[in-house]
Design a protein around this motif. Structure first.
Motif, PDB file in Angstrom:
ATOM      1  N   TRP A 121       0.819  -1.212   0.000  1.00 52.91           N
ATOM      2  CA  TRP A 121       0.000   0.000   0.000  1.00 52.91           C
ATOM      3  C   TRP A 121       0.858   1.269   0.000  1.00 52.91           C
ATOM      4  N   VAL A 122       2.166   1.133  -0.168  1.00 52.05           N
ATOM      5  CA  VAL A 122       3.066   2.289  -0.140  1.00 52.05           C
ATOM      6  C   VAL A 122       3.210   2.855  -1.547  1.00 52.05           C
ATOM      7  N   ASN A 123       3.109   4.173  -1.675  1.00 42.28           N
ATOM      8  CA  ASN A 123       3.272   4.808  -2.983  1.00 42.28           C
ATOM      9  C   ASN A 123       4.712   4.736  -3.462  1.00 42.28           C
ATOM     10  N   ASP A 124       5.640   5.154  -2.618  1.00 43.89           N
ATOM     11  CA  ASP A 124       7.052   5.197  -2.984  1.00 43.89           C
ATOM     12  C   ASP A 124       7.769   4.037  -2.299  1.00 43.89           C
ATOM     13  N   LEU A 125       7.639   2.845  -2.855  1.00 42.68           N
ATOM     14  CA  LEU A 125       8.263   1.678  -2.244  1.00 42.68           C
ATOM     15  C   LEU A 125       9.788   1.804  -2.192  1.00 42.68           C
ATOM     16  N   PRO A 126      10.468   2.268  -3.252  1.00 38.33           N
ATOM     17  CA  PRO A 126      11.920   2.457  -3.127  1.00 38.33           C
ATOM     18  C   PRO A 126      12.278   3.412  -1.997  1.00 38.33           C
ATOM     19  N   GLY A 127      11.499   4.483  -1.839  1.00 36.48           N
ATOM     20  CA  GLY A 127      11.780   5.436  -0.770  1.00 36.48           C
ATOM     21  C   GLY A 127      11.610   4.832   0.607  1.00 36.48           C
ATOM     22  N   THR A 128      10.569   4.025   0.794  1.00 38.26           N
ATOM     23  CA  THR A 128      10.371   3.366   2.086  1.00 38.26           C
ATOM     24  C   THR A 128      11.473   2.354   2.358  1.00 38.26           C
ATOM     25  N   LEU A 129      11.908   1.630   1.323  1.00 42.34           N
ATOM     26  CA  LEU A 129      13.016   0.685   1.509  1.00 42.34           C
ATOM     27  C   LEU A 129      14.305   1.415   1.883  1.00 42.34           C
ATOM     28  N   ILE A 130      14.540   2.579   1.302  1.00 37.82           N
ATOM     29  CA  ILE A 130      15.712   3.371   1.671  1.00 37.82           C
ATOM     30  C   ILE A 130      15.629   3.784   3.138  1.00 37.82           C
ATOM     31  N   GLN A 131      14.435   4.207   3.582  1.00 39.23           N
ATOM     32  CA  GLN A 131      14.273   4.583   4.981  1.00 39.23           C
ATOM     33  C   GLN A 131      14.509   3.383   5.905  1.00 39.23           C
ATOM     34  N   LEU A 132      14.035   2.218   5.506  1.00 41.66           N
ATOM     35  CA  LEU A 132      14.264   1.022   6.317  1.00 41.66           C
ATOM     36  C   LEU A 132      15.747   0.677   6.381  1.00 41.66           C
ATOM     37  N   ARG A 133      16.434   0.773   5.255  1.00 42.57           N
ATOM     38  CA  ARG A 133      17.873   0.508   5.260  1.00 42.57           C
ATOM     39  C   ARG A 133      18.606   1.511   6.146  1.00 42.57           C
ATOM     40  N   THR A 134      18.165   2.770   6.127  1.00 37.79           N
ATOM     41  CA  THR A 134      18.807   3.799   6.938  1.00 37.79           C
ATOM     42  C   THR A 134      18.609   3.555   8.429  1.00 37.79           C
ATOM     43  N   CYS A 135      17.431   3.076   8.822  1.00 37.94           N
ATOM     44  CA  CYS A 135      17.187   2.884  10.256  1.00 37.94           C
ATOM     45  C   CYS A 135      17.724   1.548  10.764  1.00 37.94           C
ATOM     46  N   LEU A 136      18.318   0.749   9.872  1.00 37.57           N
ATOM     47  CA  LEU A 136      18.996  -0.475  10.298  1.00 37.57           C
ATOM     48  C   LEU A 136      20.464  -0.200  10.580  1.00 37.57           C
ATOM     49  N   ARG A 137      20.988  -0.875  11.565  1.00 36.37           N
ATOM     50  CA  ARG A 137      22.422  -0.818  11.820  1.00 36.37           C
ATOM     51  C   ARG A 137      23.158  -1.634  10.745  1.00 36.37           C
ATOM     52  N   PRO A 138      24.450  -1.365  10.524  1.00 38.65           N
ATOM     53  CA  PRO A 138      25.203  -2.172   9.560  1.00 38.65           C
ATOM     54  C   PRO A 138      25.065  -3.663   9.870  1.00 38.65           C
ATOM     55  N   ASP A 139      24.832  -4.439   8.829  1.00 41.97           N
ATOM     56  CA  ASP A 139      24.586  -5.879   8.925  1.00 41.97           C
ATOM     57  C   ASP A 139      23.231  -6.189   9.561  1.00 41.97           C
ATOM     58  N   GLY A 140      22.340  -5.205   9.584  1.00 40.77           N
ATOM     59  CA  GLY A 140      20.973  -5.453  10.035  1.00 40.77           C
ATOM     60  C   GLY A 140      20.166  -6.133   8.947  1.00 40.77           C
ATOM     61  N   LEU A 141      19.133  -6.848   9.342  1.00 42.26           N
ATOM     62  CA  LEU A 141      18.362  -7.696   8.427  1.00 42.26           C
ATOM     63  C   LEU A 141      16.983  -7.116   8.157  1.00 42.26           C
ATOM     64  N   LEU A 142      16.573  -7.137   6.898  1.00 35.72           N
ATOM     65  CA  LEU A 142      15.203  -6.817   6.496  1.00 35.72           C
ATOM     66  C   LEU A 142      14.502  -8.098   6.060  1.00 35.72           C
ATOM     67  N   LEU A 143      13.336  -8.357   6.642  1.00 41.85           N
ATOM     68  CA  LEU A 143      12.449  -9.442   6.205  1.00 41.85           C
ATOM     69  C   LEU A 143      11.067  -8.837   6.010  1.00 41.85           C
ATOM     70  N   ALA A 144      10.572  -8.869   4.792  1.00 38.90           N
ATOM     71  CA  ALA A 144       9.278  -8.247   4.498  1.00 38.90           C
ATOM     72  C   ALA A 144       8.464  -9.153   3.594  1.00 38.90           C
ATOM     73  N   ALA A 145       7.148  -9.105   3.758  1.00 37.77           N
ATOM     74  CA  ALA A 145       6.223  -9.847   2.898  1.00 37.77           C
ATOM     75  C   ALA A 145       5.164  -8.879   2.395  1.00 37.77           C
ATOM     76  N   LEU A 146       4.896  -8.913   1.103  1.00 38.68           N
ATOM     77  CA  LEU A 146       3.866  -8.061   0.516  1.00 38.68           C
ATOM     78  C   LEU A 146       3.161  -8.817  -0.597  1.00 38.68           C
ATOM     79  N   LEU A 147       1.971  -8.364  -0.940  1.00 33.40           N
ATOM     80  CA  LEU A 147       1.208  -9.025  -1.994  1.00 33.40           C
ATOM     81  C   LEU A 147       1.841  -8.740  -3.355  1.00 33.40           C
ATOM     82  N   GLY A 148       1.864  -9.780  -4.206  1.00 26.68           N
ATOM     83  CA  GLY A 148       2.447  -9.666  -5.533  1.00 26.68           C
ATOM     84  C   GLY A 148       1.391  -9.547  -6.621  1.00 26.68           C
ATOM     85  N   GLY A 149       1.864  -9.386  -7.837  1.00 26.47           N
ATOM     86  CA  GLY A 149       1.013  -9.036  -8.972  1.00 26.47           C
ATOM     87  C   GLY A 149      -0.056 -10.042  -9.343  1.00 26.47           C
ATOM     88  N   GLU A 150       0.095 -11.324  -8.955  1.00 33.67           N
ATOM     89  CA  GLU A 150      -0.913 -12.325  -9.278  1.00 33.67           C
ATOM     90  C   GLU A 150      -2.037 -12.381  -8.249  1.00 33.67           C
TER      91      GLU A 150
END
Length: 319
Positions: A121-150
Motif C-alpha cells: 500500500w506504499v506509494n514510494d516503495l523504493p523510498g520506504t526501503l531506503i528509509q528502512l535501510r537507513t534505520c537499520l544498523r550495519p549488517d541489520g536484516l530486512l524481512l518483508a512480505a507483501l502481496l504480488g502481482g498475481e
C-alpha cells in the motif's frame, strides 16, 4: 515524492485499517499465515537481534508469535492507523502510529526490520526501503512480505468483464501490486546487500464472491487506488461480477477460490564483513571446464549439438 507516484490514497488506507481494528481478529487469518511463513525464514538466520521494528503491525499479529522464535530482545511496532497501533500495544510490545512513507526513527535504530502485508500500500516503495535501510544498523536484516502481482486475479478478471458489459468501460477497482521480477532491483536500488526474493501462492475458498468482498473489507484490503470510482457502484455490476466469477472459477462444490501471491524480501544493510563479489577476471577455474563444454569467442555461433538445454515452465504450487 511526485504527483505521478501517488497511486494510493494513503488517507483511505488509514481509514480502512481504522475501521477494521475493532474486528481485526475475525479477519486476520492471512496476516497470521504469512507472519508464520516469514518467521520460518527468521528461524533459519543463525543470529539474535537486540532490537527489531514491525512496520505495518496491524493488530499485533506478528508480535504475538515472535516470542516463540526467541531471537528478538526488544520490539517496536508501527502502523499507519492509530486504532491498530493501540490494539497492537495491548499485547505488551510498544506501538506507535506512523506512516510507512515517513518513518520517525533515527538512523541505525534497529538490528532487524520486519513487515507483513503492509508495503503493497506504499506509494514510494523504493523510498520506504531506503528509509528502512537507513534505520537499520550495519549488517541489520530486512524481512518483508507483501502481496504480488498475481494476487486477486480471479476477482480482477470477473470485475473487468462485468464492468465492460454493464458500463461499457473500465475503472481501477483492484490495486496494482509489485512484480517478483522487480523486487530484487528495488532492494539493490535502496542500498541493500545480498537481496533475495521468493514467493508463495495461498489459495482460499469462499461460499460466494460476496463473502470474499466482506472478508477483504474486514482485512482492510479494499480498494484505495487514488483514481478509484468515488460514487456508489451499480448493483447490477456486482451481480454480474458474481455470475462471471462463478462461471469462470467455481469449484465442483460451488465454492469460489481467490489467490494471494505473497512476495518475501530478504536483504541486509551493508557491512564490510559480508560476502563480496570477486573482482572480474580473478577466477581460478574456467566455467567451460566446469560445464564440460567448449568455450568460444564472443559472437561465434555455438554448435547446436553442444550444451543443448531444454527449457520449460515449472508448475506453480498453491498452499
Amino acid at each position: 515524492m511526485t504527483d505521478s507516484m501517488q497511486v494510493f490514497d494513503r488517507a483511505a488506507v488509514r481509514a480502512h485499517r481504522q475501521r477494521s481494528a475493532a474486528q481485526w481478529t475475525k479477519h486476520d487469518f492471512l496476516k497470521r499465515e504469512v507472519a508464520d511463513r516469514l518467521l520460518d525464514r527468521l528461524r533459519d538466520v543463525n543470529r539474535s537481534f537486540a532490537s527489531a521494528l514491525d512496520l505495518g503491525c496491524h493488530g499485533g499479529t506478528l508480535a504475538e508469535r515472535l516470542p516463540e522464535i526467541g531471537k528478538v530482545e526488544r520490539l517496536v511496532q508501527c502502523d499507519a492507523a492509530p486504532a491498530m497501533a493501540r490494539r497492537a500495544a495491548a499485547g505488551g510490545w510498544p506501538a506507535l502510529a506512523a506512516d510507512e512513507e515517513a518513518l520517525p526513527f533515527a538512523p541505525r535504530s534497529f538490528d532487524l526490520a520486519l513487515s507483513v502485508l503492509s508495503l503493497h500500500w506504499v506509494n514510494d516503495l523504493p523510498g520506504t526501503l531506503i528509509q528502512l535501510r537507513t534505520c537499520l544498523r550495519p549488517d541489520g536484516l530486512l524481512l518483508a512480505a507483501l502481496l504480488g502481482g498475481e494476487s486477486l486475479h480471479e476477482l480482477r478478471v470477473a470485475l473487468m468483464e462485468a464492468e465492460l458489459e454493464v458500463t461499457g468501460g473500465l475503472s481501477p477497482r483492484i490495486s496494482p501490486f509489485a512484480e517478483v521480477r522487480d523486487c530484487g532491483g528495488l532492494l539493490q536500488r535502496a542500498g541493500f546487500a545480498l537481496p533475495v526474493v521468493d514467493q508463495d501462492e495461498i489459495t482460499v475458498t469462499y461460499a460466494d464472491p460476496f463473502a470474499l468482498l466482506r472478508e477483504l473489507r474486514g482485512m482492510a484490503e479494499t480498494n484505495a487506488v487514488q483514481e478509484r470510482p468515488k460514487g456508489m457502484a451499480r448493483r447490477a455490476l456486482f451481480a454480474r461480477m458474481a455470475e462471471i466469477y462463478a462461471q469462470r472459477f467455481a469449484r465442483p462444490d460451488g465454492r469460489i477460490p481467490i489467490t494471494f501471491q505473497v512476495l518475501y524480501l530478504t536483504a541486509w544493510a551493508p557491512h564490510d564483513s559480508q560476502q563480496q563479489p570477486l573482482r572480474p577476471g580473478s577466477a581460478k577455474a574456467r566455467l567451460a571446464e566446469a560445464l564440460d563444454t567448449v568455450e568460444r569467442p564472443a559472437g561465434d555461433k555455438a554448435d547446436p549439438s553442444i550444451g543443448k538445454i531444454h527449457r520449460g515452465k515449472s508448475p506453480k504450487t498453491a498452499s
